[in-house]
Design a protein around this motif. Structure first.
Motif, PDB file in Angstrom:
ATOM      1  N   VAL A  74       3.962  22.191  -2.497  1.00  0.00           N
ATOM      2  CA  VAL A  74       3.579  21.151  -3.456  1.00  0.00           C
ATOM      3  C   VAL A  74       3.270  19.868  -2.705  1.00  0.00           C
ATOM      4  CG1 VAL A  74       5.998  20.511  -3.886  1.00  0.00           C
ATOM      5  CG2 VAL A  74       4.237  19.901  -5.561  1.00  0.00           C
ATOM      6  N   PHE A  75       2.178  19.231  -3.090  1.00  0.00           N
ATOM      7  CA  PHE A  75       1.804  17.923  -2.554  1.00  0.00           C
ATOM      8  C   PHE A  75       1.629  16.973  -3.724  1.00  0.00           C
ATOM      9  CE2 PHE A  75      -0.161  15.039   0.452  1.00  0.00           C
ATOM     10  CZ  PHE A  75      -0.983  14.258  -0.351  1.00  0.00           C
ATOM     11  N   GLY A  76       2.143  15.756  -3.600  1.00  0.00           N
ATOM     12  CA  GLY A  76       2.023  14.816  -4.706  1.00  0.00           C
ATOM     13  C   GLY A  76       2.005  13.372  -4.252  1.00  0.00           C
ATOM     14  N   VAL A  77       1.438  12.525  -5.103  1.00  0.00           N
ATOM     15  CA  VAL A  77       1.475  11.077  -4.913  1.00  0.00           C
ATOM     16  C   VAL A  77       1.773  10.445  -6.266  1.00  0.00           C
ATOM     17  CG1 VAL A  77      -0.020  10.869  -2.898  1.00  0.00           C
ATOM     18  CG2 VAL A  77      -1.046  11.073  -5.143  1.00  0.00           C
ATOM     19  N   ASP A  78       2.507   9.339  -6.246  1.00  0.00           N
ATOM     20  CA  ASP A  78       2.743   8.600  -7.480  1.00  0.00           C
ATOM     21  C   ASP A  78       2.710   7.101  -7.215  1.00  0.00           C
ATOM     22  OD1 ASP A  78       5.546   7.573  -7.036  1.00  0.00           O
ATOM     23  OD2 ASP A  78       6.034   9.701  -7.027  1.00  0.00           O
ATOM     24  N   VAL A  79       2.339   6.368  -8.261  1.00  0.00           N
ATOM     25  CA  VAL A  79       2.224   4.916  -8.196  1.00  0.00           C
ATOM     26  C   VAL A  79       2.943   4.328  -9.398  1.00  0.00           C
ATOM     27  CG1 VAL A  79       0.637   2.959  -8.271  1.00  0.00           C
ATOM     28  CG2 VAL A  79      -0.011   5.030  -7.048  1.00  0.00           C
ATOM     29  N   ARG A  80       3.797   3.339  -9.141  1.00  0.00           N
ATOM     30  CA  ARG A  80       4.412   2.586 -10.241  1.00  0.00           C
ATOM     31  C   ARG A  80       3.733   1.230 -10.338  1.00  0.00           C
ATOM     32  NH1 ARG A  80      10.369   1.413  -9.921  1.00  0.00           N
ATOM     33  NH2 ARG A  80      10.195   2.062  -7.743  1.00  0.00           N
ATOM     34  N   PHE A  81       3.157   0.945 -11.503  1.00  0.00           N
ATOM     35  CA  PHE A  81       2.523  -0.351 -11.711  1.00  0.00           C
ATOM     36  C   PHE A  81       3.297  -1.209 -12.709  1.00  0.00           C
ATOM     37  CE2 PHE A  81       0.337   2.989 -14.066  1.00  0.00           C
ATOM     38  CZ  PHE A  81       0.509   2.579 -15.373  1.00  0.00           C
ATOM     39  N   LYS A  82       4.358  -0.639 -13.312  1.00  0.00           N
ATOM     40  CA  LYS A  82       5.312  -1.380 -14.125  1.00  0.00           C
ATOM     41  C   LYS A  82       6.697  -1.063 -13.580  1.00  0.00           C
ATOM     42  CE  LYS A  82       2.462  -3.132 -17.238  1.00  0.00           C
ATOM     43  NZ  LYS A  82       2.261  -4.599 -17.408  1.00  0.00           N
ATOM     44  N   ARG A  83       7.708  -1.743 -14.103  1.00  0.00           N
ATOM     45  CA  ARG A  83       9.066  -1.548 -13.595  1.00  0.00           C
ATOM     46  C   ARG A  83       9.491  -0.087 -13.657  1.00  0.00           C
ATOM     47  NH1 ARG A  83      13.619  -4.359 -12.382  1.00  0.00           N
ATOM     48  NH2 ARG A  83      15.626  -3.414 -12.933  1.00  0.00           N
ATOM     49  N   HIS A  84       9.194   0.579 -14.785  1.00  0.00           N
ATOM     50  CA  HIS A  84       9.620   1.966 -14.961  1.00  0.00           C
ATOM     51  C   HIS A  84       8.460   2.931 -15.176  1.00  0.00           C
ATOM     52  CE1 HIS A  84      13.686   0.550 -15.100  1.00  0.00           C
ATOM     53  NE2 HIS A  84      13.501  -0.124 -16.213  1.00  0.00           N
ATOM     54  N   LEU A  85       7.221   2.465 -15.238  1.00  0.00           N
ATOM     55  CA  LEU A  85       6.090   3.316 -15.581  1.00  0.00           C
ATOM     56  C   LEU A  85       5.099   3.423 -14.429  1.00  0.00           C
ATOM     57  CD1 LEU A  85       5.286   2.218 -19.248  1.00  0.00           C
ATOM     58  CD2 LEU A  85       6.431   4.312 -18.500  1.00  0.00           C
ATOM     59  N   GLY A  86       4.455   4.583 -14.356  1.00  0.00           N
ATOM     60  CA  GLY A  86       3.446   4.788 -13.340  1.00  0.00           C
ATOM     61  C   GLY A  86       2.613   6.011 -13.646  1.00  0.00           C
ATOM     62  N   ILE A  87       1.824   6.440 -12.660  1.00  0.00           N
ATOM     63  CA  ILE A  87       1.035   7.655 -12.777  1.00  0.00           C
ATOM     64  C   ILE A  87       1.330   8.542 -11.576  1.00  0.00           C
ATOM     65  CG2 ILE A  87      -0.826   6.745 -14.201  1.00  0.00           C
ATOM     66  CD1 ILE A  87      -2.425   6.236 -11.707  1.00  0.00           C
ATOM     67  N   ASN A  88       1.129   9.827 -11.758  1.00  0.00           N
ATOM     68  CA  ASN A  88       1.481  10.816 -10.744  1.00  0.00           C
ATOM     69  C   ASN A  88       0.416  11.912 -10.717  1.00  0.00           C
ATOM     70  OD1 ASN A  88       2.764  13.775 -10.820  1.00  0.00           O
ATOM     71  ND2 ASN A  88       3.768  12.636  -9.186  1.00  0.00           N
ATOM     72  N   ALA A  89       0.159  12.445  -9.534  1.00  0.00           N
ATOM     73  CA  ALA A  89      -0.732  13.603  -9.402  1.00  0.00           C
ATOM     74  C   ALA A  89      -0.079  14.607  -8.465  1.00  0.00           C
ATOM     75  CB  ALA A  89      -2.091  13.177  -8.867  1.00  0.00           C
ATOM     76  N   GLU A  90      -0.129  15.888  -8.844  1.00  0.00           N
ATOM     77  CA  GLU A  90       0.509  16.939  -8.044  1.00  0.00           C
ATOM     78  C   GLU A  90      -0.425  18.134  -7.902  1.00  0.00           C
ATOM     79  OE1 GLU A  90       5.302  16.507  -8.741  1.00  0.00           O
ATOM     80  OE2 GLU A  90       4.172  17.770 -10.126  1.00  0.00           O
ATOM     81  N   TYR A  91      -0.280  18.807  -6.777  1.00  0.00           N
ATOM     82  CA  TYR A  91      -1.019  20.049  -6.528  1.00  0.00           C
ATOM     83  C   TYR A  91      -0.041  21.062  -5.953  1.00  0.00           C
ATOM     84  CZ  TYR A  91      -4.942  23.048  -5.277  1.00  0.00           C
ATOM     85  OH  TYR A  91      -5.817  24.092  -5.197  1.00  0.00           O
TER      86      TYR A  91
END
Length: 221
Positions: A74-91
């Motif tokens: 599994v490979f993934g990246v995630d970004v938090r742009f709020k204190r508790h919220l963000g976006i994530n992508a996984e393969y």
């Protein structure tokens, strides 16, 4: 790693980095890990072509159906742009080809990919539980292998049987980032992939996945 995997990872990374610039993201994490996913063999049971449990009708006969198991990466990246919220992508990808319809010399290399909304809460200095929910796809990566005797030498060749069947999926994940040293973390995670029409080949649409990853967070926790 297959070319399709590299293209998908680069695309997901570009999307997330674009989100970083557009939303002034606070923290970016990348991780890689190992794990497993499981689904049992399906059964062709329609009134025209009914097979025994665990067998599929291949157009001529009933033969053993495919199972999903074994070692995945599994490979993934995630970004938090709020204190508790963000976006994530996984393969998530299988490391090797495995039988799809063995009697037809047809193999598969299953993969799952998804983009998610992520909620994460940093509890104390080291622990950060997280939840993910989103959508993506599943791909079987079918390949056919043929063996032909040529002047006393047996030649085995493999060629693509097409990327289909491709399936849309809904994804849910629950994990825990545990920071072991600085911004380096380990992340056990449980995922559920609900893959539409997966029962055309497998025993169920719902595919559970278990992984453990190592990653790094830039920009603080």
């Amino acid at each position: 790693m297959p070319k399709f995997t590299l293209r998908t990872i680069l695309l997901l990374a570009l999307l997330l980095f674009g989100g970083v610039n557009g939303a002034h993201a606070q923290r970016l994490s990348a991780y890689f890990g190992l794990g497993g996913a499981k689904d049992r063999a399906g059964t062709t049971s329609n009134s025209t072509n009914a097979c025994l449990t665990g067998q599929l009708f291949d157009g001529l006969i009933c033969e053993p159906g495919p199972k999903i198991s074994g070692l995945f990466g599994v490979f993934g990246v995630d970004v938090r742009f709020k204190r508790h919220l963000g976006i994530n992508a996984e393969y998530t990808f299988h490391f090797k080809k495995v039988p799809f319809l063995p009697d037809d010399s047809l193999n598969m290399r299953p993969t799952f990919y998804d983009v998610n909304v992520m909620w994460m809460r940093v509890a104390g200095n080291r622990i950060a539980p997280l939840l993910e929910g989103g959508a993506g796809g599943a791909r079987l990566g079918l390949r056919s292998t043929s063996t032909t005797p040529i002047t006393g030498i047996t030649n085995t060749s493999s060629f693509s049987a097409g990327s289909r069947p491709n399936h849309a999926q809904l994804h849910f994940g629950a994990g825990l980032k545990f920071y072991v040293r600085g911004n380096i973390f380990i992340k056990p995670q449980f995922d559920l992939h609900y893959v539409f029409n997966f029962k055309d080949q497998f025993g169920r649409n719902l595919v559970p996945e278990y992984t453990g990853s190592v990653g790094y967070t830039s920009g603080g926790r």
